[in-house]
Design an enzyme around this catalytic site. Structure first.
Site, PDB file in Angstrom:
ATOM      1  N   LYS A 176     -75.195 -91.846   5.131  1.00  0.00           N
ATOM      2  CA  LYS A 176     -74.808 -90.635   5.881  1.00  0.00           C
ATOM      3  C   LYS A 176     -73.833 -91.101   6.952  1.00  0.00           C
ATOM      4  O   LYS A 176     -74.236 -91.604   8.003  1.00  0.00           O
ATOM      5  CB  LYS A 176     -76.054 -90.006   6.505  1.00  0.00           C
ATOM      6  CG  LYS A 176     -76.045 -88.506   6.587  1.00  0.00           C
ATOM      7  CD  LYS A 176     -74.991 -87.914   7.497  1.00  0.00           C
ATOM      8  CE  LYS A 176     -75.398 -88.011   8.954  1.00  0.00           C
ATOM      9  NZ  LYS A 176     -74.244 -87.748   9.843  1.00  0.00           N
ATOM     10  N   GLU A 252     -80.273-100.624  15.327  1.00  0.00           N
ATOM     11  CA  GLU A 252     -79.426-101.227  16.360  1.00  0.00           C
ATOM     12  C   GLU A 252     -78.975-100.071  17.235  1.00  0.00           C
ATOM     13  O   GLU A 252     -78.243 -99.188  16.781  1.00  0.00           O
ATOM     14  CB  GLU A 252     -78.258-101.957  15.699  1.00  0.00           C
ATOM     15  CG  GLU A 252     -77.640-102.973  16.631  1.00  0.00           C
ATOM     16  CD  GLU A 252     -76.278-102.552  17.073  1.00  0.00           C
ATOM     17  OE1 GLU A 252     -76.179-102.096  18.221  1.00  0.00           O
ATOM     18  OE2 GLU A 252     -75.345-102.656  16.271  1.00  0.00           O
ATOM     19  N   CYS A 286     -71.101-100.829  21.030  1.00  0.00           N
ATOM     20  CA  CYS A 286     -72.435-100.920  21.643  1.00  0.00           C
ATOM     21  C   CYS A 286     -72.611-102.250  22.371  1.00  0.00           C
ATOM     22  O   CYS A 286     -73.469-102.380  23.225  1.00  0.00           O
ATOM     23  CB  CYS A 286     -73.508-100.745  20.591  1.00  0.00           C
ATOM     24  SG  CYS A 286     -73.467-102.042  19.372  1.00  0.00           S
ATOM     25  N   GLU A 388     -75.936 -95.503  29.296  1.00  0.00           N
ATOM     26  CA  GLU A 388     -74.829 -95.879  28.404  1.00  0.00           C
ATOM     27  C   GLU A 388     -73.761 -94.780  28.431  1.00  0.00           C
ATOM     28  O   GLU A 388     -74.060 -93.623  28.162  1.00  0.00           O
ATOM     29  CB  GLU A 388     -75.341 -96.058  26.971  1.00  0.00           C
ATOM     30  CG  GLU A 388     -74.249 -96.509  26.015  1.00  0.00           C
ATOM     31  CD  GLU A 388     -74.735 -96.653  24.567  1.00  0.00           C
ATOM     32  OE1 GLU A 388     -74.640 -97.749  24.023  1.00  0.00           O
ATOM     33  OE2 GLU A 388     -75.226 -95.650  23.998  1.00  0.00           O
TER      34      GLU A 388
HETATM   35  N1  LIG Z   1     -73.276 -98.117  18.005  1.00  0.00           N
HETATM   36  C1  LIG Z   1     -73.859 -97.447  18.959  1.00  0.00           C
HETATM   37  O1  LIG Z   1     -74.688 -97.953  19.634  1.00  0.00           O
HETATM   38  C2  LIG Z   1     -73.458 -96.044  19.149  1.00  0.00           C
HETATM   39  C3  LIG Z   1     -73.886 -95.351  20.249  1.00  0.00           C
HETATM   40  N2  LIG Z   1     -73.514 -94.069  20.413  1.00  0.00           N
HETATM   41  C4  LIG Z   1     -73.976 -93.371  21.622  1.00  0.00           C
HETATM   42  O2  LIG Z   1     -74.563 -92.186  21.208  1.00  0.00           O
HETATM   43  C5  LIG Z   1     -73.957 -91.094  21.893  1.00  0.00           C
HETATM   44  C6  LIG Z   1     -73.976 -89.882  20.994  1.00  0.00           C
HETATM   45  O3  LIG Z   1     -73.141 -90.080  19.877  1.00  0.00           O
HETATM   46  P1  LIG Z   1     -73.587 -89.548  18.459  1.00  0.00           P
HETATM   47  O4  LIG Z   1     -72.526 -89.716  17.469  1.00  0.00           O
HETATM   48  O5  LIG Z   1     -74.138 -88.167  18.634  1.00  0.00           O
HETATM   49  O6  LIG Z   1     -74.707 -90.604  18.124  1.00  0.00           O
HETATM   50  P2  LIG Z   1     -75.989 -90.457  17.285  1.00  0.00           P
HETATM   51  O7  LIG Z   1     -76.801 -91.663  17.449  1.00  0.00           O
HETATM   52  O8  LIG Z   1     -76.684 -89.165  17.588  1.00  0.00           O
HETATM   53  O9  LIG Z   1     -75.431 -90.324  15.799  1.00  0.00           O
HETATM   54  C7  LIG Z   1     -75.311 -91.400  14.932  1.00  0.00           C
HETATM   55  C8  LIG Z   1     -75.636 -90.951  13.532  1.00  0.00           C
HETATM   56  O10 LIG Z   1     -76.955 -90.439  13.483  1.00  0.00           O
HETATM   57  C9  LIG Z   1     -76.967 -89.153  12.857  1.00  0.00           C
HETATM   58  N3  LIG Z   1     -78.085 -88.411  13.416  1.00  0.00           N
HETATM   59  C10 LIG Z   1     -78.156 -87.797  14.620  1.00  0.00           C
HETATM   60  N4  LIG Z   1     -79.385 -87.255  14.789  1.00  0.00           N
HETATM   61  C11 LIG Z   1     -80.101 -87.543  13.678  1.00  0.00           C
HETATM   62  C12 LIG Z   1     -81.430 -87.263  13.260  1.00  0.00           C
HETATM   63  N5  LIG Z   1     -82.278 -86.578  14.039  1.00  0.00           N
HETATM   64  N6  LIG Z   1     -81.820 -87.706  12.061  1.00  0.00           N
HETATM   65  C13 LIG Z   1     -80.988 -88.413  11.271  1.00  0.00           C
HETATM   66  N7  LIG Z   1     -79.725 -88.686  11.604  1.00  0.00           N
HETATM   67  C14 LIG Z   1     -79.282 -88.276  12.801  1.00  0.00           C
HETATM   68  C15 LIG Z   1     -75.588 -88.607  13.171  1.00  0.00           C
HETATM   69  O11 LIG Z   1     -75.252 -87.547  12.316  1.00  0.00           O
HETATM   70  C16 LIG Z   1     -74.739 -89.844  13.003  1.00  0.00           C
HETATM   71  O12 LIG Z   1     -74.493 -90.088  11.645  1.00  0.00           O
HETATM   72  C17 LIG Z   1     -72.599 -91.587  22.250  1.00  0.00           C
HETATM   73  O13 LIG Z   1     -72.085 -90.906  23.337  1.00  0.00           O
HETATM   74  C18 LIG Z   1     -72.855 -93.019  22.553  1.00  0.00           C
HETATM   75  O14 LIG Z   1     -73.299 -93.161  23.875  1.00  0.00           O
HETATM   76  C19 LIG Z   1     -72.752 -93.454  19.482  1.00  0.00           C
HETATM   77  C20 LIG Z   1     -72.299 -94.091  18.375  1.00  0.00           C
HETATM   78  C21 LIG Z   1     -72.580 -95.473  18.154  1.00  0.00           C
HETATM   79  O1  LIG Z   2     -71.650-106.268  13.393  1.00  0.00           O
HETATM   80  C1  LIG Z   2     -70.748-106.356  14.233  1.00  0.00           C
HETATM   81  O2  LIG Z   2     -69.990-107.309  14.264  1.00  0.00           O
HETATM   82  C2  LIG Z   2     -70.501-105.290  15.206  1.00  0.00           C
HETATM   83  C3  LIG Z   2     -71.410-104.503  15.638  1.00  0.00           C
HETATM   84  C4  LIG Z   2     -71.112-103.470  16.573  1.00  0.00           C
HETATM   85  C5  LIG Z   2     -71.969-102.471  16.790  1.00  0.00           C
HETATM   86  O3  LIG Z   2     -73.147-102.490  16.218  1.00  0.00           O
HETATM   87  C6  LIG Z   2     -71.677-101.256  17.559  1.00  0.00           C
HETATM   88  O4  LIG Z   2     -70.705-101.210  18.279  1.00  0.00           O
HETATM   89  O5  LIG Z   2     -72.433-100.314  17.399  1.00  0.00           O
END
Ligand SMILES: NC(=O)C1=CN([C@@H]2O[C@H](COP(=O)(O)OP(=O)(O)OC[C@H]3O[C@@H](n4cnc5c(N)ncnc54)[C@H](O)[C@@H]3O)[C@@H](O)[C@H]2O)C=CC1
Ligand SMILES: O=C(O)/C=C/C=C(\O)C(=O)O
Length: 484
Positions: A176, A252, A286, A388
């Site tokens: 997804k 993660e 992240c 964050e």
């Molecule tokens: N790599 C990381 O650590 C990331 C952190 N973020 C943080 O999260 C905040 C919100 O961004 P979002 O894109 O809304 O992140 P999110 O964590 O809500 O979404 C990530 C994924 O999870 C899915 N998702 C959301 N709720 C779900 C549920 N209840 N069950 C199953 N799947 C679900 C979304 O459709 C998307 O594919 C950002 O502002 C940022 O601070 C966002 C993206 C990556």
């Molecule tokens: O696997 C990597 O090298 C990078 C990871 C980065 C994330 O997990 C992120 O920004 O969410």
């Protein structure tokens, strides 16, 4: 207009319900994404389960790993298509996506194929109570159908970081992608068909979280495990869904990572390193640094140098000459980041640079751009130091002693990554040992070896992926004990 279809059982599938995919750099609609509902999720789970019992389930490890090498080669052959798709979806600088996102998207298949082919399982010989002998050995079986829930910040890289090992271990996956970045996961469906990955092994369902494809996948009893990268609160919701059926999760999650700069660090390298860790990918990593602690003797000089670096970052679209900072992913995320910029001012921060939106003209006038921003002077209790933000910003505070730096860095619910800058190996190892994180970089940041454990402590995650650690999540390890 482009149509982003679901990829189910080897076929691209439209649904009656679509949502828009926009280019972050211009806010133009690039295409329509077909949202999957419960029926599509049911169909994908059935196809994934059938594939486990079919040709894929019976395939030798050697053949499977050959196919995964072919997937990587085909991604590289279609490098420009993947790059164009990722740039349109994320708006990040071309140089960044072409050096990190797309090459890692390919490498994730090769690395895990090779690990699975070469890593042995444990075996023991023992004396039995009756004086005989027994030998035991481990056998790894695939976990089953894996739900892969992906974020938007490094779409291809993070999706394949999970899909690569999952498939290498013989699972099937239902991906997804984030609703913000549907393109590269969809394109990968074409690659799977081209190289001959059997139907139902790699599937893609588009949609949102709650009440949509994300929730339907994670709640489905036919999904055996869920791997997720994203926000900690979303992780909590997915974990609650996975509790039904006691299904394993690998998470993660978010971070509020510290950068610690000691006075004895190579100054220029430390400034360059923190510039990257605070601003790369517009702060949407992240692992990024939103809290910087600098030893007092070099504090003022460091703040001035980081300010100069931030102000030297050219803001623009993927192909703006010399671009260093792209847009944020969406209008909604820009509102969130600008909300934190406002909170910092309200809390009395000194705004060293930035704090608002850059003047953008022409095709980028409606893009989701913000200024790279640096604050000083806030108490550690301030929201921008605790929460964050996921934007190109950081707060810089001074410290005096090593103990104080460790205490400041650890004073957070999160525990993902730290970057430490020092020329003293003793300082480096003591801090690395004391810091409560899954990943500690010394005199570097985002330096990756895919064989190593990757993941977060505290609220930043559950479990580790990378190298053999991925096998722990993506397989069931059975012990076979033979009495001789
Ligand atoms: N790599 C990381 O650590 C990331 C952190 N973020 C943080 O999260 C905040 C919100 O961004 P979002 O894109 O809304 O992140 P999110 O964590 O809500 O979404 C990530 C994924 O999870 C899915 N998702 C959301 N709720 C779900 C549920 N209840 N069950 C199953 N799947 C679900 C979304 O459709 C998307 O594919 C950002 O502002 C940022 O601070 C966002 C993206 C990556
Ligand atoms: O696997 C990597 O090298 C990078 C990871 C980065 C994330 O997990 C992120 O920004 O969410």
């Amino acid at each position: 207009m482009k149509q982003f279809l679901n990829f189910i059982n080897g076929e691209f599938v439209a649904t009656g319900k679509t949502f828009e995919d926009r280019i972050p750099a211009t806010n133009e609609v690039i295409g329509l994404v077909h949202e999957a509902g419960q029926a599509e999720v049911d169909a994908a789970v059935a196809a994934g389960r059938a594939a486990l019992k079919g040709e894929w389930g019976r395939m030798s490890v050697v053949k499977r790993t050959e196919l995964l090498h072919a997937v990587a080669d085909e991604i590289n052959r279609r490098f420009d298509d993947f790059l164009a798709a990722e740039l349109a979806d994320t708006g990040k600088p071309r140089s960044l996506a072409s050096h990190i996102d797309i090459p890692r998207g390919a490498a994730n298949f090769k690395v895990f194929a090779d690990i699975v082919k070469n890593v042995p399982t444990e075996s023991f010989q023992m004396t039995t109570p009756d004086g005989g002998t027994a030998i035991s050995y481990g056998v790894r079986s695939p976990l089953g159908v894996i739900g892969v829930i992906c974020p938007w910040n490094l779409p291809l890289l993070l999706m394949t970081w999970k899909v690569g090992p999952a498939l290498a271990c013989g699972n099937t996956v239902i991906v997804k992608p984030s609703e913000e970045t549907p393109a590269t996961a969809t394109l990968l469906g074409e690659v799977m068909n081209t190289v001959g990955i059997p139907k139902g092994v790699y599937q893609v369902l588009h949609g949102f979280g709650p009440g949509s494809a994300g929730a339907f996948i994670t709640q489905h009893p036919g999904v055996n495990g869920i791997t997720f990268t994203g926000e900690t609160r979303t992780g909590e919701a997915i974990m609650a869904a996975a509790a039904k059926g006691v299904r394993p999760v690998s998470f993660e999650l978010g971070g509020k990572n510290a950068g610690i700069v000691f006075a004895d660090a190579d100054f220029d390298k430390a400034v360059a390193g923190i510039t990257r860790s605070a601003f790369e990918n517009c702060g949407q990593v992240c692992l990024g640094t939103e809290r910087v602690y600098v030893q007092r003797p070099i504090f003022e000089k460091f703040v001035a140098a980081l300010k100069a670096k931030a102000e030297g970052l050219k803001v623009g679209g993927p192909d703006t000459p010399g671009v260093g900072l792209g847009p944020l992913i969406s209008a909604e995320h820009r509102q969130k980041v600008l909300g934190y910029y406002a909170k910092a001012k309200e809390a009395g921060a000194t705004v060293v640079t930035g704090g608002g939106t850059p003047p953008m003209e022409g095709e980028y006038a409606n893009g989701h751009f913000v200024q790279p921003t640096i604050w000083t002077g806030l108490p550690e209790s301030a929201a921008v130091i605790r929460e964050e933000i996921f934007g190109p910003c950081c707060h810089i505070a001074p410290f005096d002693t090593e103990e104080e730096a460790i205490e400041l860095a650890n004073a957070t619910d999160y525990g993902l990554a730290t970057t430490v800058w020092t020329s003293d190996i003793g300082t480096a190892t003591r801090v690395a040992n004391a810091i409560e994180v899954g990943l500690c970089w010394v005199n570097s940041w985002f330096l990756r070896d895919l064989r190593t454990a990757f993941g977060g402590a505290k609220a930043s995650g559950i479990g580790r992926e990378g190298g053999v650690h991925s096998l722990e999540f993506y397989t069931e390890l059975r012990n076979v004990m033979i009495k001789i």
